[in-house]
Design a protein around this motif. Structure first.
Motif, mmCIF file in Angstrom:
data_model
loop_
_atom_site.group_PDB
_atom_site.id
_atom_site.type_symbol
_atom_site.label_atom_id
_atom_site.label_comp_id
_atom_site.label_asym_id
_atom_site.label_seq_id
_atom_site.Cartn_x
_atom_site.Cartn_y
_atom_site.Cartn_z
ATOM 1 N N ILE A 80 0.826 -1.212 0.000
ATOM 2 C CA ILE A 80 0.000 0.000 0.000
ATOM 3 C C ILE A 80 0.858 1.259 0.000
ATOM 4 O O ILE A 80 0.603 2.205 -0.752
ATOM 5 N N PHE A 81 1.892 1.275 0.836
ATOM 6 C CA PHE A 81 2.735 2.466 0.979
ATOM 7 C C PHE A 81 3.974 2.454 0.084
ATOM 8 O O PHE A 81 4.761 3.404 0.088
ATOM 9 N N GLY A 82 4.158 1.365 -0.666
ATOM 10 C CA GLY A 82 5.346 1.269 -1.507
ATOM 11 C C GLY A 82 6.622 1.128 -0.699
ATOM 12 O O GLY A 82 7.676 1.632 -1.103
ATOM 13 N N LYS A 83 6.560 0.428 0.430
ATOM 14 C CA LYS A 83 7.718 0.250 1.311
ATOM 15 C C LYS A 83 8.282 -1.163 1.106
ATOM 16 O O LYS A 83 7.868 -2.125 1.772
ATOM 17 N N GLU A 84 9.221 -1.300 0.212
ATOM 18 C CA GLU A 84 9.805 -2.603 -0.074
ATOM 19 C C GLU A 84 10.534 -3.171 1.138
ATOM 20 O O GLU A 84 10.601 -4.391 1.324
ATOM 21 N N ARG A 85 11.087 -2.286 1.964
ATOM 22 C CA ARG A 85 11.818 -2.753 3.157
ATOM 23 C C ARG A 85 10.886 -3.502 4.092
ATOM 24 O O ARG A 85 11.275 -4.530 4.679
ATOM 25 N N TRP A 86 9.650 -3.036 4.263
ATOM 26 C CA TRP A 86 8.683 -3.734 5.106
ATOM 27 C C TRP A 86 8.415 -5.138 4.567
ATOM 28 O O TRP A 86 8.354 -6.103 5.323
ATOM 29 N N LYS A 87 8.262 -5.227 3.262
ATOM 30 C CA LYS A 87 7.975 -6.525 2.642
ATOM 31 C C LYS A 87 9.156 -7.483 2.821
ATOM 32 O O LYS A 87 8.982 -8.671 3.102
ATOM 33 N N GLU A 88 10.355 -6.957 2.680
ATOM 34 C CA GLU A 88 11.551 -7.793 2.855
ATOM 35 C C GLU A 88 11.663 -8.283 4.299
ATOM 36 O O GLU A 88 12.011 -9.442 4.549
ATOM 37 N N ILE A 89 11.379 -7.391 5.244
ATOM 38 C CA ILE A 89 11.446 -7.769 6.659
ATOM 39 C C ILE A 89 10.402 -8.839 6.961
ATOM 40 O O ILE A 89 10.669 -9.798 7.702
ATOM 41 N N ALA A 90 9.201 -8.688 6.392
ATOM 42 C CA ALA A 90 8.142 -9.681 6.609
ATOM 43 C C ALA A 90 8.589 -11.054 6.110
ATOM 44 O O ALA A 90 8.460 -12.068 6.819
ATOM 45 N N ILE A 91 9.124 -11.103 4.913
ATOM 46 C CA ILE A 91 9.573 -12.379 4.333
ATOM 47 C C ILE A 91 10.727 -12.967 5.146
ATOM 48 O O ILE A 91 10.753 -14.171 5.451
ATOM 49 N N ASP A 92 11.675 -12.113 5.538
ATOM 50 C CA ASP A 92 12.850 -12.588 6.289
ATOM 51 C C ASP A 92 12.492 -13.056 7.704
ATOM 52 O O ASP A 92 13.286 -13.763 8.340
#
Length: 521
Positions: free
Chosen positions: A256-268
């Protein structure tokens, strides 16, 4: 009793008491430690008009203002806004104690009785007398403001903002009023996700800021593997009661916010939860607290993730043990019963084809048709001495089963007719009037919308009926504005205001796909 037998443990606990009391009077902490050392529960008292804190007739510490003067001062300065807030907290303390309608798979109607449950009627089926004739955008704004106006800073600045509301206790142990935790069902994560969607849709800066605070600080806790992570992990791995919901929502918020870092942290962060994935777990097939929902959330966010063949065999074996030992406690529900097995196995089969899963899902379908279908052709939730029971809900009724059978159909396990049969059944039974996602009309509507892509004609009439009655913006607004029960007082996603806000945003913009019911992101 254990610390009294272990000197090292006793010292550790007493030192923790001191650490947690850094802002308190040192004499209070010393007295607490002394009482604990003697095997007592720390206890103090103070006279209503006095300033001395006393233990066993000895003055331990002093306060600057007596309880009496503090009370009088607070009453004199009490504003109407604060009075309203205090009244809501008092009411919440009572209604939060009401039973959870799906905790054990049984249909405890509780608050829904006051709003009645009936078959779909015309738009006059709800009381529009207090309808303020607001537009959908204005109603969305009302819900967003209601959440952003009540958000609170955590005691510690590095922790995410939160709300006060009814908290779902782990393992279906009921509710208690308190500070919302990190779970998706009733915690701070759900309102944050709804505000992210609403803030982006309506360009509401306050909603965006509130949501951003929750997810940014949550991401930092996960990314830094900080001390607080241990407390977060205590909630378990469940999709709705555990950390899995936080990871799924963090990934969705990243979109939603275009925060790729959040997505990476979620996956990691998934490996942290799934280290114990293959451990024995009697509640594996439980949507709220079990690992099945957690696995599907990981499928959705981490496209490279796959289960090992050995673990899939373990899951199949566990499923067989459940269906071979079914009794009166076994439900057909999506959250805790056979519906969960069908849905989860179908989702695994879509990702990792398995012939044994195919046979197993067909066997479960046969059990539902043979043992849990009444003479009217309606699938019942559970059986007991009083007979069998029908529900329309997502968590324990036909709406949840519809999602499960739809996934089995998409997985080429069950025929198209099995989905059509459930749509037909939903048209025949009473529909819940309570506009919440878990066991109300919003969940039923979303289930029907989910399958409408492949079944547009079959769902068209019932979708129109629900959209213009128990899920219309006016009905939802009146329910939450005027309601006095647990749901209008809850900021939560699955049975509160943020679930209604998310629904309203999706009804305004069909491009919004994020859904806690299907795990779409």
């Amino acid at each position: 009793a254990e610390p009294s037998k272990n000197i090292d443990m006793a010292h550790t606990l007493l030192s923790r008491t001191g650490i947690l009391s850094l802002t308190s009077d040192t004499n209070l902490t010393l007295s607490e430690c002394k009482q604990l050392w003697n095997g007592d529960v720390p206890y103090f008292h103070i006279d209503f008009k006095g300033k001395e804190i006393i233990h066993e007739d000895e003055v331990v510490a002093y306060i600057s203002e007596s309880p009496e003067s503090g009370f009088i001062s607070k009453m004199k300065n009490l504003t109407e806004t604060e009075l309203t807030r205090q009244t809501k907290l008092i009411r919440l303390a009572f209604v939060a104690k009401l039973a959870d309608p799906h905790a054990d798979g049984k249909l405890k109607i509780e608050e829904t009785e006051s709003t009645k449950i009936d078959k779909l009627e015309s738009k006059t089926s709800y009381d529009a007398e207090n309808n303020d004739s607001l537009g959908k955008e204005e109603i969305i704004s009302w819900f967003s403001n209601s959440l952003t106006d009540t958000i609170l800073d955590d005691r510690y600045a590095h922790l995410p903002k939160t709300w006060i509301g009814p908290v779902a206790r782990f393992g279906g142990q009921g509710w208690t009023p308190g500070v919302l935790g990190y779970d998706l069902y009733s915690g701070r994560i759900g309102p944050a996700l709804a505000l992210a969607v609403a803030g982006k849709l309506s360009r509401d800066e306050r909603a965006v800021a509130a949501s951003y605070d929750v997810f940014e600080k949550s991401a930092k806790i996960l990314g830094d593997r900080s001390f607080e992570l241990r407390n977060v992990l205590l909630s378990g791995t469940g999709a709705f009661s555990g950390v899995s919901g936080l990871l799924w929502a963090l990934f969705a918020a990243g979109n939603i916010f275009g925060k790729e870092r959040w997505k990476e942290i979620a996956i990691d962060s998934w490996p942290i939860l799934h280290r114990s994935l293959e451990a024995e777990d009697a509640h594996f097939f439980d949507m709220i607290s079990g690992k099945s929902g957690s696995i599907v959330m990981r499928y959705q966010t981490d496209k490279d993730f796959k289960l090992s063949d050995d673990f899939i065999n373990k899951i199949i074996s566990l499923a067989y043990s459940i269906i071979n030992n079914n009794d009166l406690k076994t439900t057909t529900g999506f959250a805790h019963g056979y519906g969960q097995l069908i849905w989860f196995l179908a989702r695994v089969n879509q990702k990792q084809k398995n012939n044994e899963i195919n046979r197993l899902v067909k066997k479960i379908d046969g059990i539902i048709r043979d043992k849990h279908t009444n003479n009217d052709g309606i699938i019942e939730v559970y059986k007991d001495e009083d007979g069998m029971h029908v529900s329309s809900s997502w968590c324990n009724g036909l709406a949840g089963l519809l999602i499960a059978y739809y996934e089995a159909y998409k997985s080429n396990i069950l025929p198209r007719e099995s989905v059509l049969n459930l749509i037909k059944q939903l048209k025949q039974i009473p529909i819940s009037r309570v506009p919440i996602l878990c066991h109300g009309s919003l969940g039923i509507l979303e289930a029907l919308q989910h399958v409408s892509g492949l079944f547009p004609k079959e769902t068209e009439d019932i979708l129109m009926q629900i959209n213009t009655t128990f899920c219309s913006p006016e009905y939802i607004f009146n329910y939450y504005k005027n309601g006095q029960g647990r749901y209008p007082l809850s900021p939560g996603l699955m049975s509160g205001k943020s679930g209604a806000l998310l629904h309203l945003c999706k009804s305004l913009d069909s491009e919004i796909k994020v859904s806690p019911l299907t795990f779409e992101i």
